[in-house]
Design an enzyme around this catalytic site. Structure first.
Site, PDB file in Angstrom:
ATOM      1  N   THR A  29       0.856  -1.187   0.000  1.00 46.73           N
ATOM      2  CA  THR A  29       0.000   0.000   0.000  1.00 46.73           C
ATOM      3  C   THR A  29       0.891   1.235   0.000  1.00 46.73           C
ATOM      4  O   THR A  29       2.074   1.150  -0.339  1.00 46.73           O
ATOM      5  CB  THR A  29      -0.997  -0.043   1.183  1.00 46.73           C
ATOM      6  OG1 THR A  29      -1.944   1.021   1.034  1.00 46.73           O
ATOM      7  CG2 THR A  29      -0.305   0.092   2.532  1.00 46.73           C
ATOM      8  N   ASN A  30       0.349   2.394   0.346  1.00 46.88           N
ATOM      9  CA  ASN A  30       1.130   3.637   0.346  1.00 46.88           C
ATOM     10  C   ASN A  30       0.673   4.508   1.511  1.00 46.88           C
ATOM     11  O   ASN A  30      -0.186   4.116   2.295  1.00 46.88           O
ATOM     12  CB  ASN A  30       0.989   4.350  -1.003  1.00 46.88           C
ATOM     13  CG  ASN A  30      -0.457   4.648  -1.320  1.00 46.88           C
ATOM     14  OD1 ASN A  30      -1.120   5.383  -0.609  1.00 46.88           O
ATOM     15  ND2 ASN A  30      -0.970   4.039  -2.382  1.00 46.88           N
TER      16      ASN A  30
END
Ligand code: C5P
Length: 231
Positions: A29-30
């Site tokens: 993810t980020n």
């Protein structure tokens, strides 16, 4: 209270980061917090719009009074967005969509071994680009949303933002200078410039994400007015 600027309009907002599965307990993810998209959803709600918020992983709770559609991967976000386009007047793509996902997500947890492990990644669909292509394929006179994308840039902000606008056939691109103090992921403030087909439209100072949201919606309202009354 009198009429509001977005009474009767439907606004679709994406926010947060997408989550791309590696195996049942791991993912990619980020750092997107969801705050910018949530601020836009909230501001659109306050202007009278019927708001749908498509949200991946976020650090804060979505605002009340909007329809929340929870998704995880970019593929799920794409499906949630594309099926709602025909009903939308304004689309704001503030989500940080992962550019890549694991080619073969595993059904079982990957076991540790002494060997190096290579994870193959494949490109995700570019949702903003697909929205632009969908719009371009609509016949004249058909209802089409006004589309706003975001871009996180560190260098040559103007060039990259206008290239992105053309490539993705968006109406506006909001460029974050992620190197600026008080801008970008996780903060409650942002520093943005907004670009349209003819170049720079607005260069905003350091503002709260709430105020940035208001300015972006002002521009969207101008755009809606310019493209004529919708059905
Ligand atoms: O190309 P880049 O990721 O910088 O573009 C950012 C814009 O494109 C954002 O509005 C983001 O939500 C959207 N995007 C998307 N699908 C992707 C990648 C980005 O919709 N796979």
């Amino acid at each position: 209270t009198g009429p509001k600027p977005l009474d009767g309009k439907r606004v679709l907002v994406t926010a947060g980061g997408t989550v791309e599965r590696i195996d049942p307990v791991r993912y990619i993810t980020n750092d997107s917090s969801g705050k910018m998209g949530f601020a836009i959803a909230e501001a659109a709600r306050d202007r009278g719009a019927k708001v749908t918020l498509v949200v991946g992983k976020a650090d804060v709770s979505p605002p009340n009074g909007v329809e929340v559609v929870a998704v995880r991967s970019a593929a799920e976000m794409r499906d949630a967005v594309m099926c709602r386009l025909p009903d939308s007047d304004i689309v704001v793509k503030a989500a940080a969509v992962a550019d890549y996902r694991p080619a073969r997500p595993r059904a079982e947890k990957i076991k540790k071994s002494a060997e190096a492990l290579t994870l193959e990644l494949v490109p995700n669909p570019d949702i903003l680009q697909e929205i632009g292509e969908w719009k371009a394929s609509r016949e004249d006179g058909a209802r089409k949303p006004f589309v706003i994308g975001f871009a996180a840039e560190t260098t040559d902000v103007e060039k990259h933002a206008t290239d992105k606008l053309r490539r993705k056939k968006s109406d506006l691109i909001v460029a974050n200078d992620v190197t600026a103090e008080g801008a970008g992921f996780g903060t409650d403030t942002n520093v943005v410039s907004v670009y349209g087909p003819n170049g720079l439209v607005a260069s905003l100072p350091l503002l709260s994400k709430k105020d940035v949201a208001g300015r972006i919606l002002d521009l969207a309202q101008d755009g809606l007015r310019a493209s004529g009354p919708s059905s």
